[in-house]
Structures are given as C-alpha cells and as structure tokens.
Design an enzyme around this catalytic site. Structure first.
Site, PDB file in Angstrom:
ATOM      1  N   HIS A 160       0.831  -1.209   0.000  1.00 54.99           N
ATOM      2  CA  HIS A 160       0.000   0.000   0.000  1.00 54.99           C
ATOM      3  C   HIS A 160       0.860   1.252   0.000  1.00 54.99           C
ATOM      4  O   HIS A 160       0.637   2.178  -0.793  1.00 54.99           O
ATOM      5  CB  HIS A 160      -0.920  -0.006   1.224  1.00 54.99           C
ATOM      6  CG  HIS A 160      -1.725   1.250   1.375  1.00 54.99           C
ATOM      7  ND1 HIS A 160      -3.033   1.359   0.963  1.00 54.99           N
ATOM      8  CD2 HIS A 160      -1.400   2.479   1.896  1.00 54.99           C
ATOM      9  CE1 HIS A 160      -3.480   2.577   1.202  1.00 54.99           C
ATOM     10  NE2 HIS A 160      -2.507   3.271   1.784  1.00 54.99           N
ATOM     11  N   GLU A 161       1.850   1.287   0.874  1.00 51.26           N
ATOM     12  CA  GLU A 161       2.671   2.497   0.989  1.00 51.26           C
ATOM     13  C   GLU A 161       3.590   2.680  -0.207  1.00 51.26           C
ATOM     14  O   GLU A 161       3.780   3.795  -0.695  1.00 51.26           O
ATOM     15  CB  GLU A 161       3.459   2.467   2.295  1.00 51.26           C
ATOM     16  CG  GLU A 161       2.590   2.518   3.536  1.00 51.26           C
ATOM     17  CD  GLU A 161       1.666   3.726   3.562  1.00 51.26           C
ATOM     18  OE1 GLU A 161       2.051   4.801   3.078  1.00 51.26           O
ATOM     19  OE2 GLU A 161       0.542   3.598   4.066  1.00 51.26           O
ATOM     20  N   HIS A 164       1.840   4.193  -3.077  1.00 52.47           N
ATOM     21  CA  HIS A 164       1.753   5.656  -3.028  1.00 52.47           C
ATOM     22  C   HIS A 164       2.918   6.268  -3.806  1.00 52.47           C
ATOM     23  O   HIS A 164       2.769   7.317  -4.443  1.00 52.47           O
ATOM     24  CB  HIS A 164       1.787   6.152  -1.578  1.00 52.47           C
ATOM     25  CG  HIS A 164       0.453   6.140  -0.899  1.00 52.47           C
ATOM     26  ND1 HIS A 164      -0.655   6.768  -1.421  1.00 52.47           N
ATOM     27  CD2 HIS A 164       0.045   5.593   0.282  1.00 52.47           C
ATOM     28  CE1 HIS A 164      -1.689   6.606  -0.609  1.00 52.47           C
ATOM     29  NE2 HIS A 164      -1.291   5.893   0.425  1.00 52.47           N
ATOM     30  N   TYR A 175      -3.709  14.942  -3.093  1.00 53.61           N
ATOM     31  CA  TYR A 175      -4.214  14.240  -1.917  1.00 53.61           C
ATOM     32  C   TYR A 175      -5.304  15.042  -1.222  1.00 53.61           C
ATOM     33  O   TYR A 175      -5.172  15.472  -0.071  1.00 53.61           O
ATOM     34  CB  TYR A 175      -3.068  13.951  -0.960  1.00 53.61           C
ATOM     35  CG  TYR A 175      -3.306  12.737  -0.088  1.00 53.61           C
ATOM     36  CD1 TYR A 175      -3.326  11.455  -0.630  1.00 53.61           C
ATOM     37  CD2 TYR A 175      -3.490  12.872   1.273  1.00 53.61           C
ATOM     38  CE1 TYR A 175      -3.542  10.343   0.155  1.00 53.61           C
ATOM     39  CE2 TYR A 175      -3.698  11.765   2.078  1.00 53.61           C
ATOM     40  CZ  TYR A 175      -3.725  10.505   1.509  1.00 53.61           C
ATOM     41  OH  TYR A 175      -3.937   9.407   2.307  1.00 53.61           O
ATOM     42  N   GLU A 184      -5.642   6.893  -2.519  1.00 52.80           N
ATOM     43  CA  GLU A 184      -5.775   5.822  -1.535  1.00 52.80           C
ATOM     44  C   GLU A 184      -6.307   4.537  -2.174  1.00 52.80           C
ATOM     45  O   GLU A 184      -5.864   3.427  -1.848  1.00 52.80           O
ATOM     46  CB  GLU A 184      -6.706   6.259  -0.404  1.00 52.80           C
ATOM     47  CG  GLU A 184      -6.061   7.167   0.616  1.00 52.80           C
ATOM     48  CD  GLU A 184      -4.955   6.461   1.375  1.00 52.80           C
ATOM     49  OE1 GLU A 184      -5.068   5.249   1.652  1.00 52.80           O
ATOM     50  OE2 GLU A 184      -3.952   7.123   1.702  1.00 52.80           O
ATOM     51  N   ASP A 252     -10.462  14.623   7.046  1.00 55.71           N
ATOM     52  CA  ASP A 252      -9.709  13.628   6.286  1.00 55.71           C
ATOM     53  C   ASP A 252      -9.375  14.144   4.882  1.00 55.71           C
ATOM     54  O   ASP A 252      -9.494  13.416   3.901  1.00 55.71           O
ATOM     55  CB  ASP A 252     -10.521  12.323   6.210  1.00 55.71           C
ATOM     56  CG  ASP A 252      -9.768  11.170   5.579  1.00 55.71           C
ATOM     57  OD1 ASP A 252      -8.539  11.088   5.758  1.00 55.71           O
ATOM     58  OD2 ASP A 252     -10.417  10.349   4.893  1.00 55.71           O
ATOM     59  N   HIS A 257      -9.445   8.964   2.905  1.00 61.06           N
ATOM     60  CA  HIS A 257      -9.492   7.592   3.402  1.00 61.06           C
ATOM     61  C   HIS A 257     -10.921   7.066   3.488  1.00 61.06           C
ATOM     62  O   HIS A 257     -11.131   5.860   3.542  1.00 61.06           O
ATOM     63  CB  HIS A 257      -8.863   7.495   4.800  1.00 61.06           C
ATOM     64  CG  HIS A 257      -7.387   7.724   4.828  1.00 61.06           C
ATOM     65  ND1 HIS A 257      -6.835   8.933   5.166  1.00 61.06           N
ATOM     66  CD2 HIS A 257      -6.359   6.898   4.568  1.00 61.06           C
ATOM     67  CE1 HIS A 257      -5.513   8.835   5.120  1.00 61.06           C
ATOM     68  NE2 HIS A 257      -5.201   7.615   4.756  1.00 61.06           N
TER      69      HIS A 257
END
Length: 338
Positions: A160-161, A164, A175, A184, A252, A257
C-alpha cells in the site's frame, strides 16, 4: 500544491479515536503526523526539480533504533544475506516482492520506472503505530503490541505504501477530495492484488482486508479497511460503499481515506467478474493515464476507454468493459453522458 498529504497506512481519524480511548502510543503517533506532512510536501513540491539518474531499484534497510530519525544505521542492502533481526529481513523481502511484481507484470523499473532505490526504515520510534511513505522512502513502526504490531511484516501494508510512490511518479494524484480518494484507492487495490500473490491465494480464499495482520485481538475490529465490505473493518470505519453515502465534509482532507471505499468496492466486484490479473492490467494502465486533479468520473471514463482498447487487443476478456461498467454502476458511478 498538496497541503496535507498523509501517506499513512493507519488514517489519523483511527489514531485519534484510539487516543480518545486512552492509547498513549496512538497519541504520540498522531503527534508525529504534522512532521511527516511537511516532509511529504517538500518532496512533492520539488518533484520536477529532481536530478534523475537511472538506478537498479536496490533495497537498503536502515534501523532507526527506536529513534524518530531515518537512515540511522544501514543493516542490510541488496544482495546481502539474512541478518539475525527478523524485521530487517521482513522489510527486505516484502519490499523486494512489491518491486518485482511491478517489474515482472508491467515492466516497471522500480516504483518510479527509473530504478529508484527502495529505502526502508525499521524500528522507527517507540511503540510507533504506523507506517508511511514520505515521498522518498518507507518508514515502519513496530506497533505498541496493544492495538498494533510490526508494520514491516505485513505485505499489504508495505505494498500500500510503496504504491503511493508508484502513484506519485505516474500520476501524482492530489491528496484531497476525490483525487485523494483515488490515490488511496490505487494503493489499496494493488495492496490487495500483491497480498494475494504473496500468500498464493486465489480469489475465493482472499479475505479482501487491508492491515488485518498488523492489528491485535485488542484492536476494535478485524482490520484497517475492507475492500469487500467498506465500513465494516473496525468500530471507526466510516467508509461508504455507494455514492449515495458519499462523505462531503472537510475532515480527512475531504474524505480521502473515507470515500476510497466506493472505488474499492467497485474493484472487488470487478475482480469477481473478470479476475484479479485482468483488473490489475486495467487499473495499472488507468493509473498511468490519470492526472493530478482527476476525480471519480474522470477516472471511470479513462478506465472504460482503456478497457475497450485492451479488449480489442485481446489482452482482457471480451466481457471486461461490461464488467467494469456494471461494477461501478453497483456503487453508484456511471459514465457521464457527453
């Protein structure tokens, strides 16, 4: 400019809720978020000013020794043998698996397609309940052993990271709002794909959860997010699974998210219809074609156009376009009439 970019596997609102329940470690982790944002913004703002030098996508693992600093001690690098520290070896193996998946599947030369070295920092902070991509490198906490455990051990967290990073270099989706939710979403989609490959699961055995391996029994839920059933992963999971419940508030970063649950659900439904591998190709080609401010409708329009092309070229099945359109229709997203 991206003012509040937070590429963290555990969203701030979950940390906040756990801090409200008395978790001091989540409170400390939340306090570190602002510094991470500043580092990420600096990287984004200087992206076009970077000096590009093709590399080999080598792995470098640094031990932060429970400090809040990166690159404290180099403990393993590309080609070296395993070391006694399990977390070092886990970060080395999982980051290599992600790198190799994109290279072997799509011909991507590391996450920037230019051979960027993969820097991982482990044992970051004391009882640090998160992992993050800061625009240049990866950093993993060990968790506090109460709500969370070692983040470097979970393939979906690592994937996941790192995705990015892939998104940063291929589309640099802003973002905030829907473009941030897409940022995301692509990380969750490929984290799910890579997790299934890593665990050698087929579509029927996968649990479609994100972060289930880093939460403890004391954590109020099964995982951080669910692709199959957004909004059900934990007590604080407010993700909608349909545009009827779209979050339009300011929190957020306007729901990055939160609203990612909508395309996440569409991705899950698409995988059921045409399979993970065909969806992976469609989603990757779509990501390459997106731009900084792309929203849900723009993404869907690009995806349908790309899927039509892939169908004609025989790279996906002849029902792919119908499957994608139906899946997004089931979450309330349809093509905008021109």
């Amino acid at each position: 400019m991206c003012l509040k970019h937070q590429c963290l596997i555990v969203p701030p609102h979950i940390l906040e809720q756990l801090a409200r329940r008395g978790s001091l470690s989540c409170k400390k982790t939340l306090n570190d978020t602002h510094r991470i944002i500043q580092r990420r913004n600096e990287s984004l703002n200087t992206l076009l000013q970077r000096t590009w030098k093709e590399g080999g996508g080598d792995r470098y693992i640094y031990d932060s020794d429970n400090s809040y600093q990166q690159r404290v001690e180099l403990v393993r690098k590309e080609g070296e043998e395993e070391v006694p520290d399990t977390t070092t070896n886990q970060a080395y193996d999982t980051s290599g698996f992600v790198r190799d998946y994109f290279k072997d599947t799509f011909g991507l030369n590391s996450i920037d397609d230019n051979g960027l070295d993969l820097i991982s920092n482990i044992h970051y902070g004391m009882d640090y309940n998160n992992a993050f991509w800061d625009g240049d490198e990866m950093t993993y906490g060990d968790g506090d052993g109460k709500e969370f455990t070692n983040f470097a051990s979970a393939i979906d967290v690592v994937a996941h990271e790192l995705v990015h990073g892939v998104t940063q270099f291929l589309a640099n989706l802003e973002y905030r709002g829907q473009s941030g939710a897409l940022n995301e979403h692509f990380s969750d989609a490929f984290a799910t794909i890579i997790k299934q490959k890593y665990l050698k699961q087929d579509i029927t055995k996968a649990n479609w959860l994100i972060g289930d391996a880093v939460v403890t029994e004391a954590f109020p839920g099964l995982a951080i997010r669910s692709m199959k059933a957004p909004g059900t992963a934990n007590d604080f999971d407010s993700q909608p699974d349909h545009m009827d419940d779209y979050y339009s508030g300011p929190a957020d970063n306007q729901g990055v998210h939160i609203n990612s649950g909508i395309p996440n659900r569409a991705f899950y439904l698409s995988c059921l219809k045409i399979g993970v591998d065909e969806c992976a190709l469609i989603w990757f080609e779509t990501l390459k074609a997106l731009w900084r401010t792309a929203d849900f409708n723009a993404m869907l329009e690009v995806m349908i156009r790309i899927t039509e092309t892939l169908e004609k070229e025989g790279k996906v099945c002849h029902t792919a376009v119908e499957a994608v359109e139906r899946s997004f229709g089931e979450v309330g997203l349809t093509r905008v009439a021109v």
